[in-house]
Design an enzyme around this catalytic site. Sequence first.
Site, PDB file in Angstrom:
ATOM      1  CD  GLU A 120      -4.057  -6.277   2.951  1.00  0.00           C
ATOM      2  OE1 GLU A 120      -4.775  -5.610   3.727  1.00  0.00           O
ATOM      3  OE2 GLU A 120      -2.853  -6.039   2.775  1.00  0.00           O
ATOM      4  CD  GLU A 146      -3.146  -0.988   2.091  1.00  0.00           C
ATOM      5  OE1 GLU A 146      -2.984  -0.267   3.091  1.00  0.00           O
ATOM      6  OE2 GLU A 146      -4.197  -1.622   1.880  1.00  0.00           O
TER       7      GLU A 146
END
Length: 669
Positions: free
Chosen positions: A307, A156
């Site tokens: 995720e 991320e």
Amino acid sequence: MPQTYPPVVPSAPFLWHGGDYNPEQWPRETWAEDFRLMQQAGVTVATVGVFSWVSLQPAEDEYTFGWLDEVIDGLHAHGIRVVLATPSAAQPAWMSQQYPDVLRSDENGVRRQQGGRTNYCPNSPNYRRLSGNIARKLAERYGQHPAVLLWHVSNEYAGACYCDTCAAQFRVWLQAKYGTLDELNARWWTPFWSHTYTDWSQILPPRANAEGLTHGLNVDYFRFMSASQLDCFRNERDILRSITPNLPITTNLMGTYKPLDYRQWAKELDVVSWDCYPNPNHSPSDIAFLHDLMRGIKDGQPFLLMEQTPSSQNWQEINALKRPGVLRLWSYLAVAHGADTVMYFQWRRGRGGCEKLHGAVIEHAGRTDTRVFREVSQLGAELTALGDTVVGAAVDARVGILFDWDNWHALDDAVGPVRNKRYIDTVRKHYGAIYRQNVPVDIVFPDSDFSRYDVLIAPMLYMVKAGVAEKVEAFVTKGGSFVATYLTGLVDETDLAFENGYPGPLSKVLGVWVEEIDALYPDQTNTLVMADGSGSYTCRHIADLLHAEGAQVLATYGSDFYAGMPVLTRNLVGQGEAYYLGSDPDPAFLDRFYGDLLRGHGIAPTISVPAGVEVAQRVKNGQPLTFVLNHNANMVTLDLGNRSYQDRLTGATLSGSITLEPYAVHLLV
Ligand code: GLA
Ligand code: ZN
């Protein structure tokens, strides 16, 4: 008919099921138990190494790979494959201490201290060198391991740095872009407030305690920062690729994440992966939009759901549990919109740190007689049984919705006519109207090929980049329907307003001129009165005072001093048409408007469904795979007519009137 894509890893042509696994946080006695329980839960893939930097390299010249050897071998021995992460999302303390330039500076230009994550300067030469080095070591050590499927670079990428290293690099970037300072001053309109630069060295990042109102600077710094972080990714990627040319490479993205231009990122990834954490107020349509966006940035290629939480998040204001059945429903929602994996954060809930209350497959009690473990295991078994049925299937959309990160930045930067422009809300609103028609949508970008679509919707295309108006004209001329809204065509790509009137370069194809823009208070509304007498609809937020210059007037304002002026127009160009919608109407109007528009193009859902039930389709080798998703918490009845389908999840034959259980999923073939 769209192509079918090859599986991202040819030796693993199934829907991967698993997620983030952080064994370095646990004593090795738990690992064997983890492997056993993973098998039990139908986990086929584990992501390891995401934040393992200090565990792999406790000092600059010391490496400790033994534990990771054991973990990867252990997973492999249990038939579990590995997504191997590079650890560069959080640098170890020794590194920040030894090389302070790796630390990020905040928006005041003040250097931060060690801690947190994504706390590195993307332009720091030491960060680039050290992150490249650990990537190389991992590739050399594990690149040939039979369990390893994919590289997960860092984690991320996020935020921005405002340090002096970044400032210096920014000036280099600007010199390459503008050539001369005169050109930069002109594009940024710097004589305003005496901001003209007389030397390159005067240019600073848009720090909070410095210049923040030069819009050209702001949008360029965003582009530069996104590109700087992308360079960090490419730095690692190129090293990995040179050692393991056969392993695909990704990094996990975050949907509508504003600081990074994912359209540009997607071009550098072998496959898009992303982390889906909807806000509590997101509807199924909003979540579907995020998946379509993540499929769209790579022009329709299936993506990896890297995720999602198996139960609850922990960082929202209120973190509700996913209701029984919702994990399965939302997993198939992702798959229906292009995901080829179903993965979680995380396998085992940590005992300390700020994520100790985040949902996980195994919670602190360590037990398997839990609702979550049961739901995960059932889903795992089901995904295994699906084999390669869905993998690589495409989405065949005839409707495109135009999205652009630069446009988002420029709109949010604009001071007036309202503070909150609601770009994302508006895109989601138009998306929602198409979603409710149960037909597939692609999210497209200014540089996409528009010719694949029959309908192209461009909500709030405030910034019109060079060449886009010509592409829209070509699209319409060949028979397409183009839809533009208020706040369209105000500025060019360096955020300079167009001369010759709004909607700028789109004026010709739209056949309108926007003379003024009214802003409505929250409790103030106007009405959109259909010219053919077929009804009127409330509108709010913004009201363009519009002149038809060649376009037909389909609706006019019902009140205020601009009553009777056009609010909805249609311009016929070549074989097609271009609509301009001057205000923000109620969803009921959009349902009618898009319903008519889609019917006109013969675009219809394959099955008609009651409210709250979604039909979504992927296509594999010409064969449609139809997902029916009941987003309602209650049972509903669905009429399949006299066609009979096979439910690929249960094997049952279905036809006529069927009952959908709460949160039911059917995969009809
Ligand atoms: C992100 C991160 C994970 C974890 C989760 C928690 O997606 O990638 O490391 O922090 O959020 O929701
Ligand atoms: Zn920096």
